[in-house]
Structure formats: structure tokens, C-alpha cells
Write a protein that holds these residues in place. Structure first.
Motif, mmCIF file in Angstrom:
data_model
loop_
_atom_site.group_PDB
_atom_site.id
_atom_site.type_symbol
_atom_site.label_atom_id
_atom_site.label_comp_id
_atom_site.label_asym_id
_atom_site.label_seq_id
_atom_site.Cartn_x
_atom_site.Cartn_y
_atom_site.Cartn_z
ATOM 1 N N PRO A 98 0.693 -1.075 -0.110
ATOM 2 C CA PRO A 98 -0.076 0.086 -0.017
ATOM 3 C C PRO A 98 0.918 1.264 0.033
ATOM 4 O O PRO A 98 0.511 2.144 0.899
ATOM 5 C CB PRO A 98 -0.727 -0.135 1.159
ATOM 6 C CG PRO A 98 0.114 -0.866 2.229
ATOM 7 C CD PRO A 98 0.764 -1.883 1.224
ATOM 8 N N SER A 100 3.387 3.984 -2.739
ATOM 9 C CA SER A 100 3.590 4.568 -4.068
ATOM 10 C C SER A 100 4.198 3.464 -4.999
ATOM 11 O O SER A 100 4.772 2.534 -4.612
ATOM 12 C CB SER A 100 4.189 5.837 -4.027
ATOM 13 O OG SER A 100 5.777 5.590 -3.764
ATOM 14 N N GLU A 103 7.963 3.454 -4.553
ATOM 15 C CA GLU A 103 8.419 2.854 -3.387
ATOM 16 C C GLU A 103 8.069 1.174 -3.736
ATOM 17 O O GLU A 103 8.893 0.344 -3.220
ATOM 18 C CB GLU A 103 7.580 3.241 -2.211
ATOM 19 C CG GLU A 103 8.006 4.599 -1.663
ATOM 20 C CD GLU A 103 7.014 4.983 -0.508
ATOM 21 O OE1 GLU A 103 7.419 4.530 0.668
ATOM 22 O OE2 GLU A 103 6.216 5.761 -0.699
ATOM 23 N N ASN A 142 4.417 8.643 -7.956
ATOM 24 C CA ASN A 142 4.206 8.811 -6.660
ATOM 25 C C ASN A 142 2.787 8.317 -6.101
ATOM 26 O O ASN A 142 2.224 8.511 -5.227
ATOM 27 C CB ASN A 142 4.558 10.190 -5.998
ATOM 28 C CG ASN A 142 5.838 10.549 -6.021
ATOM 29 O OD1 ASN A 142 6.670 9.473 -5.604
ATOM 30 N ND2 ASN A 142 6.350 11.652 -6.510
ATOM 31 N N LYS A 143 1.994 8.033 -7.045
ATOM 32 C CA LYS A 143 0.537 7.607 -6.759
ATOM 33 C C LYS A 143 0.524 6.190 -6.067
ATOM 34 O O LYS A 143 1.555 5.572 -6.494
ATOM 35 C CB LYS A 143 -0.125 7.539 -8.249
ATOM 36 C CG LYS A 143 -1.710 7.996 -8.110
ATOM 37 C CD LYS A 143 -1.809 8.103 -9.609
ATOM 38 C CE LYS A 143 -2.973 7.088 -10.053
ATOM 39 N NZ LYS A 143 -3.573 7.207 -11.366
ATOM 40 N N SER A 144 -0.329 5.924 -5.335
ATOM 41 C CA SER A 144 -0.429 4.672 -4.633
ATOM 42 C C SER A 144 -0.739 3.612 -5.726
ATOM 43 O O SER A 144 -1.484 3.779 -6.519
ATOM 44 C CB SER A 144 -1.627 4.675 -3.585
ATOM 45 O OG SER A 144 -1.771 3.320 -3.306
ATOM 46 N N LEU A 146 -2.138 0.994 -5.286
ATOM 47 C CA LEU A 146 -3.415 0.399 -5.120
ATOM 48 C C LEU A 146 -4.707 1.278 -5.921
ATOM 49 O O LEU A 146 -5.666 0.783 -6.209
ATOM 50 C CB LEU A 146 -3.830 0.499 -3.498
ATOM 51 C CG LEU A 146 -3.214 -0.495 -2.698
ATOM 52 C CD1 LEU A 146 -3.672 -0.146 -1.331
ATOM 53 C CD2 LEU A 146 -3.027 -1.571 -2.972
ATOM 54 N N ALA A 147 -4.149 2.225 -6.384
ATOM 55 C CA ALA A 147 -4.939 3.062 -7.244
ATOM 56 C C ALA A 147 -5.010 2.671 -8.589
ATOM 57 O O ALA A 147 -5.739 3.216 -9.617
ATOM 58 C CB ALA A 147 -4.837 4.523 -6.960
ATOM 59 N N GLU B 185 -0.498 -1.514 7.486
ATOM 60 C CA GLU B 185 -1.974 -1.646 6.750
ATOM 61 C C GLU B 185 -3.039 -1.684 7.991
ATOM 62 O O GLU B 185 -4.088 -1.615 7.706
ATOM 63 C CB GLU B 185 -1.793 -2.914 6.103
ATOM 64 C CG GLU B 185 -1.528 -2.512 4.526
ATOM 65 C CD GLU B 185 -1.869 -3.627 3.646
ATOM 66 O OE1 GLU B 185 -1.433 -4.414 3.029
ATOM 67 O OE2 GLU B 185 -3.308 -3.392 3.335
ATOM 68 N N MET B 291 -3.819 5.784 3.463
ATOM 69 C CA MET B 291 -2.830 4.401 3.023
ATOM 70 C C MET B 291 -3.231 4.048 1.709
ATOM 71 O O MET B 291 -2.323 3.708 0.868
ATOM 72 C CB MET B 291 -3.080 3.477 3.929
ATOM 73 C CG MET B 291 -3.138 3.636 5.489
ATOM 74 S SD MET B 291 -1.609 3.089 5.840
ATOM 75 C CE MET B 291 -0.850 1.937 5.206
ATOM 76 N N THR B 292 -4.462 4.314 1.274
ATOM 77 C CA THR B 292 -4.831 3.790 -0.011
ATOM 78 C C THR B 292 -4.985 4.823 -1.060
ATOM 79 O O THR B 292 -5.445 4.587 -2.202
ATOM 80 C CB THR B 292 -5.990 2.909 0.320
ATOM 81 O OG1 THR B 292 -7.087 3.690 0.738
ATOM 82 C CG2 THR B 292 -5.965 1.708 0.848
ATOM 83 N N SER B 293 -4.843 5.960 -0.484
ATOM 84 C CA SER B 293 -5.252 7.188 -1.599
ATOM 85 C C SER B 293 -4.253 7.256 -2.626
ATOM 86 O O SER B 293 -3.166 6.664 -2.962
ATOM 87 C CB SER B 293 -5.310 8.492 -0.966
ATOM 88 O OG SER B 293 -3.977 8.771 -0.699
ATOM 89 N N ALA B 294 -4.578 8.110 -3.720
ATOM 90 C CA ALA B 294 -3.904 8.272 -4.674
ATOM 91 C C ALA B 294 -2.755 8.927 -4.744
ATOM 92 O O ALA B 294 -1.661 8.307 -5.265
ATOM 93 C CB ALA B 294 -4.771 9.097 -6.074
ATOM 94 N N GLU B 295 -2.671 9.965 -4.029
ATOM 95 C CA GLU B 295 -1.511 10.433 -3.576
ATOM 96 C C GLU B 295 -0.827 10.207 -2.340
ATOM 97 O O GLU B 295 -1.618 10.239 -1.225
ATOM 98 C CB GLU B 295 -1.541 12.045 -3.448
ATOM 99 C CG GLU B 295 -1.980 12.843 -4.820
ATOM 100 C CD GLU B 295 -1.001 12.691 -5.695
ATOM 101 O OE1 GLU B 295 0.182 12.812 -5.427
ATOM 102 O OE2 GLU B 295 -1.550 12.437 -6.874
ATOM 103 N N THR B 296 0.287 9.506 -2.074
ATOM 104 C CA THR B 296 0.980 8.999 -0.933
ATOM 105 C C THR B 296 1.818 10.047 -0.270
ATOM 106 O O THR B 296 2.011 9.913 1.019
ATOM 107 C CB THR B 296 1.735 7.693 -0.888
ATOM 108 O OG1 THR B 296 2.630 7.928 -2.189
ATOM 109 C CG2 THR B 296 0.740 6.728 -1.492
#
Ligand SMILES: Nc1ncnc2c1ncn2[C@@H]1O[C@H](COP(=O)(O)OP(=O)(O)OP(=O)(O)O)[C@@H](O)[C@H]1O
Ligand SMILES: [Mg+2]
Lengths: 251, 297
Positions: A98, A100, A103, A142-144, A146-147, B185, B291-296
Motif C-alpha cells: 500500500p 507509491s 516505493e 508517486n501515486k499509490s 493500489l489506485a 496496513e 494509506m490507499t489514496s492516490a497521492e501518498t
């Protein structure tokens, strides 16, 4: 053939249940090698012996010999951490961390102590390119992770494995949870990767096995029935069981 | 009777029961707030209580409640985190861990009066800690540990096994996988559990009456040396909390405005617990989104 991976007389017991019954199987260096067979025949079990993921399960007993490049996988001196860096694994369900995308891909590298930003950047770009997902994610590293879509996640997971430069890549039905387009992308990618890596893939998709693999091994009830060049297995299998399975008579 | 009708009747009954519960709850909370809110003022919240004359506040009690809560969490969180991680990730399935699990179950169903009397006998009397914040915090830890441990164990268990395999397959050690992948998590669930348990601890009276004591000694809020006996931070002073204060006023309060003080204090308590509950939801959701959002970053 000069064998890269050799396994001899492999027995594996889950408690009292014998899931592998004396498998002898070798893989040459480089290329794609497919493991096929009906559900429950022990393909995943066999695959997970090669990076010792079965060690995690309670009550497992494994006997036999396993060697990669002459080195004993289950030897007393073998460090599972080092082994798993050499033998990477991709699972059926995409399982990005979970974090980026960046990462995710650099995680294994940072683990081995690489901190140089430039080197990390280079590896990320290269691995994502090799995994055929660079163009889709290069603007939002840098987006997660999970997205991303399932297919993109799976390719990022492959990049994560590639980044640590393993010698062997194990894939357990890597495309069975994905749409046909993503599956094709991954198949094409494996075809280009096979020049540099020894790839062992479990698949239920016979087209996939015949399209991308160089050798194919057929398992049934914990036994290896037949292993040969893929053409050979699909066009004129030597064993009756293989023929029955491929013509859809069971499994 | 046909199944459709059965279904309808069952749903109607279940709905009626649910509505009844909500009405009772709303009535209780509404009544406490309606009676108590008019008495709440800055003066009420900050000034010391008075035993014989009207116009006292709940300042020290409010401080004691918060301080005790903080201490309890400081003691119980590390222990239950360790226990939760052990039970979910490392404990083999054998007789010993079954006994540990059962012990936790039993501990979590102990009435808090029993926990309080146990704390009184062991810590107050045997270990000579006296009626003190420390005794109270230890008693509350006993009260809190089983639930917090269970909550942490469950939060960790709910993290998909795929994540463990991903970490290990990448050559991470087990400890590192737990530490860097699984715990982050599980964090939203853990935080929610902590804040909810904080609400329960905050409202607890029975476990404290015989451990933290029933008197709010005169503390000097400008003395922050924890070793001075008049400092609010002193661990060895007796400390009546808000919940204990309410219990005491109602059983033996002799100040002329006892009803008003009790109502005001109850309202403050209810509001605090409500705030804890809302905070638990909010923090949990916020962390999960983060934790799960688009921008970490
Ligand atoms: N953790 C486990 N504990 C006990 N038995 C197991 C475990 N994992 C697998 N088995 C059993 O071992 C046998 C082989 O399982 P395995 O997962 O290797 O099959 P598979 O060929 O990969 O099947 P599939 O194609 O459905 O993935 C099955 O009978 C299965 O029930
Ligand atoms: Mg399988």
C-alpha cells in the motif's frame, strides 16, 4: 542440456497428506517453462518449493534435493532472504504494497541497502519498462499502487521483482485474475524477458502455455507425468494421461 | 405460512427492536445533555470541586480522568501491541497459546468491580502503592489489555495474507514484513480500537473507586514537577476521576447544588465519550484513506 535447476525425488507432505510424490524435474538456464495440470495436482506446491515459500506453512515436510546452479536450496547454509532475492515470485492475485508505485519497485533494492537516488531512479524506469507498464505510470510514480487497475498492479508487481535482478522468476497463474488485454501484455513481456531470466510459470491456460513456453511439464495427483519441449507435449504427448488432459477429457 | 410473509414479519420485528434501541439511547443521551448542558461553563470545567458549598466545578476530576487515561494507554498499548503481534503472527497453534487466548477471553469478561477490588488488594495494599494514580492506571490496564490485545490481533489478522507473501517473497525477513508492511496496513484498525477503548476507560468508575481513590487532593496547577506531592503529575497522589466523582456525588454528595454538579459532570462525560467515538471513526477512515489514496506523499 545444461541444467540450471535440478530437483530430485521431491516429496512434500502437508501433515499426513502427500502432495508431491517423488518429482524429478530439471530446468535449463533461461527460457519460459510451463507447469500444467488439473486443479490440486501440486503445481503451486512444487513452484513454492523453489523459493521455500512452503516453509511458512505449519506441518510441512519436504524431502528430496533441490539445486539452483549447483547450490542446494535447502542446504543448512542457505539464507532464505538471499535465496528469495535470487528467485523472485509473482502471485495469482496482484499484491502491491500500500505504498507509491516508486516505493513498491524500489522496496527490494532499499532492502539490500541501495540508497543512491540516481541508481534507484534508473532501476525504477528500467524495471517498469521491462514490465511493459512504464508508459502508463511514468507520470504518477508517486501515486499509490493500489489506485491502479488489476492488470497494471500485476505488472508493477513484476517490475518489483525485476528490480532486484533475480535469476529465476516464478509465476503462479499470473494472468488468471486479469482481462485478456492485460494477459497478452504480460505474455509478450515474458517472451522478451526469457532471454535474460529463467521463468517458470504455472498456468491453466493451454493457449498461454503453448504460446510462450519452451518446455512444458504435466503434473497429475502430485506426480510429474511428462516433461518435454512444449511443441512435443502439445502435438504428440508420450503419455496417455497427458493426451487425455490436453484433449479436455478431465481436469 | 408462505416464506414471503415470514420474511416480512421477521424484518418488521427486527426493525422494531432496532428502533426501540435507538429511541432508548437517544432518550438517555438527550436527557443527560438537556439536564447537564445548562450547568457547563468555563468556570465549571476549570474550578475545583467544593464539598459543602455551592458553585464548585470539576476541574481536577477532569484533569485526573485525562491524565489517568493517558497513563493507562502508555502502559497498555505497548503490551497489547506486543501480545497482538505475537498472537497473530508468531504464536504456534498449541496448548499454550490456546490457554493464553482463553485467559484473555476470561480477563475481558471480568466485571470491572472485580478488577478494582483485585487492584485494591494487590497494588494498593500488598505493594503499598496506596490510593494513587499509579494504582488506578494499573487497574485500568488490566481492564483494557484484553480488549486492546484482541483488537490489535484482529486488525493484524485482517491484513491479507497476500501482503505477507509479497514481503517474504521479496526477501524480507518475517519481522521486517510485519513491521513495515503488515503493521502500517493494520494501523487504521488499531487506531480505531485504541480510541474506542479510550472512551471505555474514560467512563470507568468501578475499577477506580478502590484504586485511584475517591478524593481530589488539592493540586497546584502551576507546579509541574512530577515528584512534588502537590503537582498534578504526581503518580502517587489519590485522584478522583470524573466518573468516580459522579458516582460519589450521587451516593453521598452534600453540597447544595449536588444535582446540578452531577448533571453537568454527566453531560461532560457523555460528550467526551461521544467525541472519542467520533474520533475513532474519523481517524480510522482518515488513516485508511491516506494509506490507499492516490497521492501518498
Ligand atoms: N497449506 C496447505 N495445507 C494442506 N494442504 C494443502 C495446502 N496447500 C495445498 N494443499 C493441498 O495440496 C494439493 C496440491 O495443491 P496445489 O495448491 O499445489 O495445487 P495446484 O496444482 O496449484 O492447484 P490449482 O491449479 O487449483 O492452483 C491439493 O490437494 C491441496 O488441497
Ligand atoms: Mg495453484
Amino acid at each position: 542440456m545444461n541444467e540450471f535447476i535440478t530437483t530430485r525425488d521431491v516429496h512434500l507432505y502437508y501433515g499426513s497428506k502427500e502432495a508431491l510424490r517423488g518429482v524429478n524435474l530439471d530446468f535449463p538456464d533461461k527460457g519460459v517453462h510451463a507447469l500444467i495440470g488439473p486443479s490440486g495436482c501440486g503445481k503451486s506446491t512444487y513452484l513454492r518449493c523453489l523459493n521455500r515459500m512452503n516453509d511458512l506453512i505449519e506441518n510441512v515436510k519436504i524431502t528430496g534435493s533441490f539445486k539452483i546452479n549447483g547450490e542446494d536450496i535447502y542446504g543448512p547454509k542457505t539464507d532464505t532472504v538471499e535465496l528469495r532475492k535470487k528467485v523472485g515470485m509473482v502471485f495469482q492475485q496482484p499484491n502491491p504494497f500500500p505504498f507509491s508505485i516508486y516505493e513498491n519497485v524500489t522496496y527490494g533494492l532499499k532492502l539490500s541497502g541501495i540508497k543512491d537516488k540516481q541508481l534507484l531512479d534508473e532501476r525504477v524506469e528500467m524495471s517498469l519498462k521491462q514490465a511493459a507498464v512504464w508508459d502508463e505510470v511514468k507520470d504518477d510514480l508517486n501515486k499509490s499502487a493500489l489506485a491502479l487497475s488489476g492488470g497494471q498492479q500485476q505488472r508493477v508487481c513484476i517490475a518489483r521483482v525485476l528490480a532486484v535482478r533475480p535469476q529465476v522468476i516464478l509465476l503462479d497463474e499470473p494472468t488468471s485474475a486479469l482481462d485478456p488485454v492485460s494477459s497478452n501484455l504480460i505474455e509478450d513481456m515474458l517472451l522478451t524477458l526469457k532471454e535474460q531470466y529463467t521463468i517458470i510459470i504455472v498456468t491453466h491456460n493451454m493457449q498461454q502455455a503453448s504460446r510462450i513456453s519452451d518446455t512444458t511439464s504435466f503434473f497429475l495427483n502430485g506426480e510429474l507425468i511428462e516433461t518435454n519441449e512444449t511443441k512435443h507435449i502439445f502435438l504428440n504427448p508420450e503419455k496417455q494421461e497427458t493426451n487425455d488432459y490436453l484433449s479436455g477429457r478431465f481436469g | 405460512m408462505n416464506t414471503k410473509l415470514q420474511n416480512k414479519i421477521a424484518i418488521t420485528i427486527i426493525k422494531a427492536i432496532a428502533i426501540m434501541v435507538v429511541i432508548i439511547l437517544a432518550f438517555l443521551i438527550g436527557r443527560i445533555l438537556l439536564q447537564g448542558l445548562p450547568h457547563i461553563s468555563w468556570h465549571f470545567l476549570t474550578s475545583p470541586s467544593r464539598a459543602f458549598t455551592a458553585g464548585g466545578g470539576i476541574g481536577p476530576q477532569l484533569f485526573n480522568s485525562l491524565y489517568l487515561l493517558l497513563l493507562t494507554l502508555i502502559i497498555s498499548f505497548p503490551i497489547s501491541l506486543g501480545a497482538g503481534i505475537y498472537l497473530s503472527e508468531y504464536a504456534p497453534k498449541n496448548g499454550i497459546t490456546t490457554v493464553i487466548r482463553m485467559a484473555i477471553e476470561v480477563l475481558s469478561s471480568l466485571p470491572s468491580v472485580v478488577v478494582g477490588l483485585f487492584g485494591f488488594l494487590l497494588f494498593v495494599v500488598q505493594f503499598k502503592l496506596g490510593y494513587s494514580i499509579l494504582s488506578g492506571a494499573i487497574a485500568l490496564t488490566f481492564f483494557n489489555l484484553p480488549l486492546l490485545t484482541r483488537n490489535i490481533e484482529e486488525s493484524i489478522n485482517s491484513v491479507s495474507n497476500l501482503q505477507r507473501e509479497a514481503g517474504l517473497a521479496l526477501g524480507m525477513s518475517k519481522w521486517r514484513t510485519v513491521n513495515k508492511i503488515i503493521l502500517p496496513e493494520a494501523l487504521p484498525g488499531i487506531v480505531t480500537g485504541i480510541v474506542l477503548s479510550a472512551g471505555r476507560v474514560f467512563g470507568e468508575a468501578a475499577a477506580l473507586i478502590y484504586t485511584a481513590g475517591q478524593s481530589a487532593t488539592n493540586v497546584n496547577f502551576s507546579n509541574w514537577n512530577p515528584f512534588s506531592s502537590t503537582s498534578p503529575l504526581n503518580l502517587m497522589r489519590p485522584a478522583e476521576t470524573l466518573a468516580v466523582h459522579i458516582w460519589k456525588i450521587n451516593s453521598e454528595g452534600i453540597m447544595p447544588d449536588a444535582t446540578a454538579v452531577s448533571a453537568g459532570a454527566s453531560a461532560v462525560l457523555i460528550i467526551a465519550v461521544l467525541v472519542f467515538n467520533l474520533m475513532a471513526r474519523f481517524l480510522g477512515n482518515y488513516l485508511y484513506k491516506k494509506m490507499t489514496s492516490a497521492e501518498t506523499k
